[in-house]
Design a protein around this motif. Sequence first.
Motif, mmCIF file in Angstrom:
data_model
loop_
_atom_site.group_PDB
_atom_site.id
_atom_site.type_symbol
_atom_site.label_atom_id
_atom_site.label_comp_id
_atom_site.label_asym_id
_atom_site.label_seq_id
_atom_site.Cartn_x
_atom_site.Cartn_y
_atom_site.Cartn_z
ATOM 1 N N ILE A 1 3.658 13.019 -0.682
ATOM 2 C CA ILE A 1 2.790 12.024 -0.049
ATOM 3 C C ILE A 1 2.322 10.989 -1.073
ATOM 4 O O ILE A 1 2.200 9.802 -0.752
ATOM 5 N N LEU A 2 2.096 11.398 -2.309
ATOM 6 C CA LEU A 2 1.737 10.434 -3.362
ATOM 7 C C LEU A 2 2.884 9.446 -3.581
ATOM 8 O O LEU A 2 2.657 8.233 -3.676
ATOM 9 N N ARG A 3 4.123 9.956 -3.662
ATOM 10 C CA ARG A 3 5.290 9.076 -3.841
ATOM 11 C C ARG A 3 5.445 8.134 -2.649
ATOM 12 O O ARG A 3 5.737 6.950 -2.823
ATOM 13 N N LEU A 4 5.254 8.669 -1.445
ATOM 14 C CA LEU A 4 5.314 7.826 -0.252
ATOM 15 C C LEU A 4 4.212 6.769 -0.311
ATOM 16 O O LEU A 4 4.442 5.603 0.028
ATOM 17 N N GLY A 5 3.031 7.161 -0.762
ATOM 18 C CA GLY A 5 1.933 6.212 -0.930
ATOM 19 C C GLY A 5 2.291 5.090 -1.883
ATOM 20 O O GLY A 5 1.997 3.913 -1.626
ATOM 21 N N LYS A 6 2.948 5.427 -2.996
ATOM 22 C CA LYS A 6 3.391 4.403 -3.960
ATOM 23 C C LYS A 6 4.383 3.435 -3.317
ATOM 24 O O LYS A 6 4.294 2.221 -3.501
#
Length: 163
Positions: A152-157
């Motif tokens: 989810i952090l990578r998707l957020g980026k």
Amino acid sequence: MFFIAISLSLFFGFISQTLLTSMGIAVASIGISIFIFFSVIFDMIGIAAASAETEVFKQWIKENKKGAVTGYILCKHSEKVCSFCADVVGDICSTLCGAGGACIVVALTENIYDNHLLILISISVSALIAGLTIFFKALMKEYALKNCNIIILRLGKILERFI
């Protein structure tokens, strides 16, 4: 979600039917592979969103990590993210895989008149598509559960680059 699902299904269904039916087995196989890939990736995102921990994202926001704010928003709306990714996109991709499989069956059975062989080919193509989809989704679910916050952090980026 209902209207989004119908709109996306119509759009991608039209594209897949017009492209896959006229391009033959090779292109239909590539199309099916792409649909399986997207189905697996979006299923992974849906599982990760449902499993991600908002407290971790609150900490990452304090640390000014890129993607943390958007990741936190995705976590807060996990039911919508999960529904869209796993249900809408996943189901549309599955339907399109079926359409691609039908195109392959038609191409393979053009000159075959034995009903038993026609049924065997049809079942085999469907089973292969289902088997590949289920296998890769099973692998990705374990990964998504173990790495939900990072996904989810990578998707957020990624989303922050476009929003």
